[in-house]
Design a protein around this motif. Structure first.
Motif, short mmCIF file in Angstrom:
data_model
loop_
_atom_site.label_atom_id
_atom_site.label_comp_id
_atom_site.label_asym_id
_atom_site.label_seq_id
_atom_site.Cartn_x
_atom_site.Cartn_y
_atom_site.Cartn_z
N PHE A 20 -10.59 -1.65 -2.82
CA PHE A 20 -9.20 -2.10 -2.84
C PHE A 20 -8.79 -2.77 -1.52
N LEU A 21 -9.57 -2.55 -0.47
CA LEU A 21 -9.20 -3.03 0.86
C LEU A 21 -9.29 -4.54 0.96
N GLY A 22 -8.44 -5.09 1.80
CA GLY A 22 -8.47 -6.52 2.06
C GLY A 22 -7.14 -7.17 1.78
N SER A 23 -7.16 -8.49 1.78
CA SER A 23 -5.95 -9.28 1.54
C SER A 23 -5.99 -9.85 0.14
N TRP A 24 -4.84 -9.80 -0.52
CA TRP A 24 -4.69 -10.23 -1.91
C TRP A 24 -3.55 -11.23 -2.00
N ASP A 48 -7.41 0.64 5.53
CA ASP A 48 -7.72 2.06 5.67
C ASP A 48 -7.43 2.45 7.12
N ASN A 49 -6.49 3.36 7.30
CA ASN A 49 -6.12 3.83 8.63
C ASN A 49 -6.53 5.30 8.74
N PHE A 50 -7.79 5.54 9.01
CA PHE A 50 -8.33 6.90 9.14
C PHE A 50 -8.03 7.73 7.89
N GLY A 51 -8.33 7.17 6.72
CA GLY A 51 -8.15 7.88 5.46
C GLY A 51 -6.80 7.67 4.81
N MET A 52 -5.88 7.05 5.52
CA MET A 52 -4.58 6.71 4.94
C MET A 52 -4.66 5.29 4.41
N ALA A 53 -4.19 5.08 3.19
CA ALA A 53 -4.12 3.73 2.63
C ALA A 53 -2.82 3.10 3.12
N CYS A 54 -2.93 1.97 3.79
CA CYS A 54 -1.76 1.26 4.32
C CYS A 54 -1.55 -0.01 3.51
N PHE A 55 -0.37 -0.15 2.94
CA PHE A 55 -0.02 -1.29 2.11
C PHE A 55 1.01 -2.14 2.86
N THR A 56 0.71 -3.43 3.01
CA THR A 56 1.64 -4.36 3.63
C THR A 56 1.89 -5.48 2.63
N MET A 57 3.16 -5.62 2.23
CA MET A 57 3.52 -6.61 1.22
C MET A 57 4.47 -7.62 1.84
N ASN A 58 4.18 -8.90 1.61
CA ASN A 58 5.03 -9.99 2.07
C ASN A 58 5.33 -10.85 0.86
N ALA A 73 0.01 6.12 2.56
CA ALA A 73 -0.14 7.45 1.94
C ALA A 73 -1.62 7.79 1.87
N MET A 74 -1.89 9.06 1.76
CA MET A 74 -3.27 9.51 1.64
C MET A 74 -3.65 9.60 0.16
N PRO A 75 -4.64 8.81 -0.27
CA PRO A 75 -5.06 8.89 -1.67
C PRO A 75 -5.52 10.31 -2.02
N ASP A 76 -5.06 10.78 -3.16
CA ASP A 76 -5.39 12.12 -3.66
C ASP A 76 -4.93 13.22 -2.70
N GLY A 77 -3.98 12.88 -1.84
CA GLY A 77 -3.42 13.86 -0.91
C GLY A 77 -2.15 14.45 -1.51
N ALA A 90 10.33 11.17 -2.33
CA ALA A 90 8.93 11.57 -2.19
C ALA A 90 8.03 10.51 -2.82
N MET A 91 6.77 10.51 -2.40
CA MET A 91 5.81 9.57 -2.93
C MET A 91 4.44 10.22 -2.98
N ARG A 92 3.65 9.80 -3.96
CA ARG A 92 2.27 10.26 -3.99
C ARG A 92 1.37 9.11 -4.41
N LEU A 93 0.10 9.20 -4.02
CA LEU A 93 -0.90 8.17 -4.29
C LEU A 93 -2.14 8.87 -4.80
N VAL A 94 -2.59 8.49 -5.99
CA VAL A 94 -3.75 9.16 -6.60
C VAL A 94 -4.68 8.14 -7.24
N PHE A 95 -5.96 8.49 -7.26
CA PHE A 95 -6.93 7.70 -8.00
C PHE A 95 -6.96 8.19 -9.44
N GLU A 96 -7.01 7.26 -10.38
CA GLU A 96 -7.27 7.58 -11.78
C GLU A 96 -8.57 6.86 -12.12
N GLY A 97 -9.67 7.56 -11.95
CA GLY A 97 -10.98 6.93 -12.09
C GLY A 97 -11.31 6.20 -10.79
#
Length: 150
Positions: A20-24, A48-58, A73-77, A90-97
């Protein structure tokens, strides 16, 4: 040498996050918005910031207004409590598959916004289906199709 389970779990999450990482870059022709006007252009960067997924949207709106937003947020955290933003608490981030990463924005224990990020088999397309639940009104879906920047 002992292997600590946390390290192993952390590595598994980083491995799942890596595709998922990179620019889109938003493909406006392929996207479909039920709520609001589609933007003129948009980019999404996932780091990836030490296990935290960082999202930047412009985003640049059809009227030329620029919006920038960032969250992490931390995936599956655990669910992360947010400050008094007014809309969500509140917010949560999880993998589904392995190819779907879902974030849920919640208020008072209820999910009011859900974003499902589905990665294509070749890893070059990220389709984000964002569902917004407006209490006592309706639910709306916006489907944004992003292409991996080269």
């Amino acid at each position: 040498m002992a292997v600590f389970p946390f390290t192993h779990v952390g590595q598994m999450i980083e491995d799942k996050l890596a595709p998922f990482l990179g620019s889109w870059i938003l493909d406006t022709e392929e996207s479909d918005f039920e709520q609001g006007d589609p933007p003129k252009s948009a980019t999404l960067k996932i780091d990836d910031n030490f296990g935290m997924a960082c999202f930047t949207m412009n985003q640049v709106s059809a009227e030329g207004e620029v919006t920038n937003d960032t969250f992490e947020a931390m995936p599956d955290g655990p669910e992360v409590k947010l400050g008094k933003s007014g809309l969500v608490d509140a917010m949560r981030l999880v993998f589904e598959g392995d190819r779907t990463l879902v974030s849920e924005a919640r208020r008072g224990g209820l999910t009011i916004m859900k974003a499902e990020r589905q990665l294509s088999d070749d890893g070059n397309t990220l389709t984000i289906t964002q569902t917004v639940h407006l209490v006592d009104v309706a639910s709306f879906k916006n489907v944004s199709v992003y292409r991996k920047a080269q």
